[in-house]
Design an enzyme around this catalytic site. Sequence first.
Site, PDB file in Angstrom:
ATOM      1  N   LYS A 205       0.840  -1.212   0.000  1.00 55.14           N
ATOM      2  CA  LYS A 205       0.000   0.000   0.000  1.00 55.14           C
ATOM      3  C   LYS A 205       0.870   1.255   0.000  1.00 55.14           C
ATOM      4  O   LYS A 205       0.619   2.187  -0.773  1.00 55.14           O
ATOM      5  CB  LYS A 205      -0.899  -0.004   1.241  1.00 55.14           C
ATOM      6  CG  LYS A 205      -1.578   1.330   1.507  1.00 55.14           C
ATOM      7  CD  LYS A 205      -2.399   1.327   2.777  1.00 55.14           C
ATOM      8  CE  LYS A 205      -1.677   1.691   4.028  1.00 55.14           C
ATOM      9  NZ  LYS A 205      -1.402   3.116   4.259  1.00 55.14           N
ATOM     10  N   ASN A 206       1.890   1.269   0.842  1.00 52.71           N
ATOM     11  CA  ASN A 206       2.668   2.504   0.987  1.00 52.71           C
ATOM     12  C   ASN A 206       3.614   2.768  -0.182  1.00 52.71           C
ATOM     13  O   ASN A 206       4.186   3.848  -0.283  1.00 52.71           O
ATOM     14  CB  ASN A 206       3.433   2.508   2.321  1.00 52.71           C
ATOM     15  CG  ASN A 206       2.485   2.709   3.493  1.00 52.71           C
ATOM     16  OD1 ASN A 206       1.302   3.026   3.303  1.00 52.71           O
ATOM     17  ND2 ASN A 206       2.996   2.527   4.699  1.00 52.71           N
TER      18      ASN A 206
ATOM     19  N   CYS B 236      -4.525   7.972   9.671  1.00 50.89           N
ATOM     20  CA  CYS B 236      -4.696   7.469  11.032  1.00 50.89           C
ATOM     21  C   CYS B 236      -4.258   8.498  12.055  1.00 50.89           C
ATOM     22  O   CYS B 236      -3.254   9.187  11.876  1.00 50.89           O
ATOM     23  CB  CYS B 236      -3.871   6.194  11.209  1.00 50.89           C
ATOM     24  SG  CYS B 236      -4.652   4.755  10.487  1.00 50.89           S
TER      25      CYS B 236
ATOM     26  N   ARG C 276       1.918  14.173  13.259  1.00 47.05           N
ATOM     27  CA  ARG C 276       2.163  14.004  11.821  1.00 47.05           C
ATOM     28  C   ARG C 276       2.386  15.333  11.085  1.00 47.05           C
ATOM     29  O   ARG C 276       1.620  15.723  10.193  1.00 47.05           O
ATOM     30  CB  ARG C 276       1.038  13.182  11.177  1.00 47.05           C
ATOM     31  CG  ARG C 276       0.793  11.894  11.929  1.00 47.05           C
ATOM     32  CD  ARG C 276      -0.015  10.884  11.178  1.00 47.05           C
ATOM     33  NE  ARG C 276       0.785  10.110  10.239  1.00 47.05           N
ATOM     34  CZ  ARG C 276       0.346   9.014   9.629  1.00 47.05           C
ATOM     35  NH1 ARG C 276      -0.851   8.580   9.840  1.00 47.05           N
ATOM     36  NH2 ARG C 276       1.128   8.369   8.786  1.00 47.05           N
TER      37      ARG C 276
ATOM     38  N   ASP D  98       6.221  19.756   8.047  1.00 51.09           N
ATOM     39  CA  ASP D  98       7.192  20.846   7.864  1.00 51.09           C
ATOM     40  C   ASP D  98       8.357  20.456   6.946  1.00 51.09           C
ATOM     41  O   ASP D  98       8.874  21.291   6.196  1.00 51.09           O
ATOM     42  CB  ASP D  98       7.726  21.308   9.233  1.00 51.09           C
ATOM     43  CG  ASP D  98       8.321  20.165  10.029  1.00 51.09           C
ATOM     44  OD1 ASP D  98       7.616  19.162  10.249  1.00 51.09           O
ATOM     45  OD2 ASP D  98       9.505  20.247  10.396  1.00 51.09           O
TER      46      ASP D  98
ATOM     47  N   ASP E 201       4.855   0.536  12.103  1.00 52.10           N
ATOM     48  CA  ASP E 201       3.594  -0.076  11.651  1.00 52.10           C
ATOM     49  C   ASP E 201       3.451  -1.530  12.111  1.00 52.10           C
ATOM     50  O   ASP E 201       2.421  -2.160  11.856  1.00 52.10           O
ATOM     51  CB  ASP E 201       3.476  -0.005  10.119  1.00 52.10           C
ATOM     52  CG  ASP E 201       3.126   1.397   9.649  1.00 52.10           C
ATOM     53  OD1 ASP E 201       2.939   2.293  10.486  1.00 52.10           O
ATOM     54  OD2 ASP E 201       3.034   1.592   8.416  1.00 52.10           O
TER      55      ASP E 201
ATOM     56  N   ARG F 202      -8.549   0.050   5.186  1.00 52.14           N
ATOM     57  CA  ARG F 202      -7.713   1.028   4.490  1.00 52.14           C
ATOM     58  C   ARG F 202      -6.447   0.379   3.944  1.00 52.14           C
ATOM     59  O   ARG F 202      -5.869   0.870   2.969  1.00 52.14           O
ATOM     60  CB  ARG F 202      -7.293   2.151   5.463  1.00 52.14           C
ATOM     61  CG  ARG F 202      -8.412   3.089   5.823  1.00 52.14           C
ATOM     62  CD  ARG F 202      -7.886   4.252   6.624  1.00 52.14           C
ATOM     63  NE  ARG F 202      -6.624   4.675   6.044  1.00 52.14           N
ATOM     64  CZ  ARG F 202      -5.648   5.269   6.702  1.00 52.14           C
ATOM     65  NH1 ARG F 202      -5.783   5.546   7.967  1.00 52.14           N
ATOM     66  NH2 ARG F 202      -4.544   5.606   6.099  1.00 52.14           N
TER      67      ARG F 202
HETATM   68  C1  UD1 Z   1       4.633   6.731   6.446  1.00 54.42           C
HETATM   69  C2  UD1 Z   1       3.660   5.586   6.326  1.00 54.42           C
HETATM   70  C3  UD1 Z   1       3.213   5.105   7.699  1.00 54.42           C
HETATM   71  C4  UD1 Z   1       4.425   4.783   8.565  1.00 54.42           C
HETATM   72  C5  UD1 Z   1       5.419   5.939   8.578  1.00 54.42           C
HETATM   73  C6  UD1 Z   1       6.709   5.595   9.289  1.00 54.42           C
HETATM   74  C7  UD1 Z   1       2.560   6.015   4.226  1.00 54.42           C
HETATM   75  C8  UD1 Z   1       1.310   6.440   3.519  1.00 54.42           C
HETATM   76  N1  UD1 Z   1       2.526   6.030   5.568  1.00 54.42           N
HETATM   77  O1  UD1 Z   1       3.936   7.789   7.088  1.00 54.42           O
HETATM   78  O2  UD1 Z   1       2.410   3.952   7.527  1.00 54.42           O
HETATM   79  O3  UD1 Z   1       3.971   4.559   9.892  1.00 54.42           O
HETATM   80  O4  UD1 Z   1       5.752   6.317   7.232  1.00 54.42           O
HETATM   81  O5  UD1 Z   1       7.316   4.489   8.700  1.00 54.42           O
HETATM   82  O6  UD1 Z   1       3.547   5.623   3.623  1.00 54.42           O
HETATM   83  N2  UD1 Z   1       7.716  14.275  10.591  1.00 54.42           N
HETATM   84  C9  UD1 Z   1       8.003  15.604  10.845  1.00 54.42           C
HETATM   85  N3  UD1 Z   1       7.903  16.488   9.807  1.00 54.42           N
HETATM   86  C10 UD1 Z   1       7.548  16.114   8.550  1.00 54.42           C
HETATM   87  C11 UD1 Z   1       7.268  14.755   8.304  1.00 54.42           C
HETATM   88  C12 UD1 Z   1       7.359  13.853   9.349  1.00 54.42           C
HETATM   89  O7  UD1 Z   1       8.330  15.987  11.968  1.00 54.42           O
HETATM   90  O8  UD1 Z   1       7.481  16.976   7.666  1.00 54.42           O
HETATM   91  C13 UD1 Z   1       7.811  13.282  11.688  1.00 54.42           C
HETATM   92  C14 UD1 Z   1       6.480  12.603  11.982  1.00 54.42           C
HETATM   93  O9  UD1 Z   1       5.689  13.362  12.879  1.00 54.42           O
HETATM   94  C15 UD1 Z   1       6.937  11.286  12.573  1.00 54.42           C
HETATM   95  C16 UD1 Z   1       8.232  10.995  11.794  1.00 54.42           C
HETATM   96  O10 UD1 Z   1       8.648  12.237  11.254  1.00 54.42           O
HETATM   97  O11 UD1 Z   1       7.272  11.445  13.929  1.00 54.42           O
HETATM   98  C17 UD1 Z   1       8.088   9.988  10.675  1.00 54.42           C
HETATM   99  O12 UD1 Z   1       7.024  10.367   9.818  1.00 54.42           O
HETATM  100  P1  UD1 Z   1       6.990   9.966   8.272  1.00 54.42           P
HETATM  101  O13 UD1 Z   1       8.100   8.996   7.988  1.00 54.42           O
HETATM  102  O14 UD1 Z   1       6.899  11.194   7.475  1.00 54.42           O
HETATM  103  O15 UD1 Z   1       5.618   9.185   8.198  1.00 54.42           O
HETATM  104  P2  UD1 Z   1       4.529   9.269   7.057  1.00 54.42           P
HETATM  105  O16 UD1 Z   1       5.192   9.475   5.733  1.00 54.42           O
HETATM  106  O17 UD1 Z   1       3.435  10.162   7.485  1.00 54.42           O
END
Ligand code: UD1
Length: 430
Positions: free
Chosen positions: A22-23, A117, A122, A125, A305, A397
């Site tokens: 999915k991801n 979720c 999340r 920035d 996950d 989902r």
């Molecule tokens: C993706 C996955 C999710 C998985 C996660 C971590 C998808 C659709 N979802 O989520 O299933 O749990 O990776 O493997 O692929 N962060 C910031 N700033 C940002 C972006 C992220 O501070 O701009 C922080 C987040 O709050 C979190 C960490 O970085 O603490 C990791 O987040 P991220 O790897 O971006 O997760 P997602 O891409 O949302």
Amino acid sequence: MEIYAIKGGNPLVGEVEIGGAKNAALPIIAASLMTDETVHIDNVPDVRDTNVLLKSMESMGVIVDRNARHRVTINASHIHDYIADDDNIKKIRASYYLIGAMLGKYKEAQVALPGGCNIGSRAIDQHIKGFKALGAEVTIEYGLIKAKADKLVGSHIYMDVVSVGATINVMMAAALAEGTTIIENSAKEPHVVDLANFLNSMGANIKGAGTDVIRIKGVSKLHGSDYTIIPDQIEAGTFMFAAAITRGDVTVKNVIPKHLESISAKLLEIGCEIEESDDAVRVVSSKPLIHTHVKTLPYPGFPTDMQPQIAVALALSQGTSIVTESIFENRFKYVDELTRMGANIKVEGNTAIIDGISKYTGASLMAPDLRAGAALVLAALSAEGFSTVEDIHYIERGYEDFPLKLQGLGAQIEKVDSDRELRKFKLKIG
Ligand code: UD1
């Protein structure tokens, strides 16, 4: 209201075919609008998140043809606006991938702020920082992220946190920027590599995906492609833990064992046996489970996950285990549900201290999010007696045919949508 009705106690035994990731599918589907030529994608999982993204792209004028359940043909040559703002798109996290894709192709994008979720704050920035570094103006107004640029120019970007989403989003935009972009401290997840491979198959020039430095030499145009998505690491891991939790013997087929190493390592530590072949992993749980400690980390560490699934196993393991969640701060919401099944878990901040019990007892459960929902199903399958799981829309989902695949392993689980069906299930299982 649809719920899962479950009678626990059967060890899960047999083979299960794992679907496409999915991801990986979500960014690959979004990236397919970066060319005017036709793109064919195979191994697309038929789950709610991918279907919502495809529907939303259709409403923007993208032609989507589902030739078979897992094969999609996409042509975005007649896209009529760069705005993704329908009610559905707000429900999925991956909506933000449309920003990187459209900003790269059209130098303009407006996308509803992502949902998904509720597992923590999340932030986005790092996505915004990356787009700005490439020369875009980014604003957030009326619930939309708006990004616009006269032109995108390659840049050197250091990610302050390792982010899957930000790495993928910036990689997409940079693929069609002028000059070279270097992303440092990039995420190394298999789906980051899969997207890079997909973009390269369309004519992009991306090197280093899978390491923490990705180099993207911008190209002026991308072309069509025929691409197959990698297997889903987390679906595979969930069925591997299903074997451990139900004291069963499950072979997950059509997987890349390398992507499952951190999961296999923990299963070995808690007393399971693992057999690996080229594209399958067998998990046998014949001895009592023993405690361990685990901390979630970016790939190749233990995936966040898979945190609820391992916690469900550790709650049935002899001794005291510690689970530390280092990625998302709000990922222990399932603990109250497990407690009602008899688990002995204390949460302090981002740590869960788990004292093993010998068995769960059935209960009425609510899925708090996608992965925790799946983990509660596994707990119910090992529990003594009958359970129900509500809010299964979260589980749907990300898991295709979850009850059906579990039934194939001998599980007593059914999706029911009325009291009558629930009574029928109870009568059938006795
Ligand atoms: C993706 C996955 C999710 C998985 C996660 C971590 C998808 C659709 N979802 O989520 O299933 O749990 O990776 O493997 O692929 N962060 C910031 N700033 C940002 C972006 C992220 O501070 O701009 C922080 C987040 O709050 C979190 C960490 O970085 O603490 C990791 O987040 P991220 O790897 O971006 O997760 P997602 O891409 O949302």
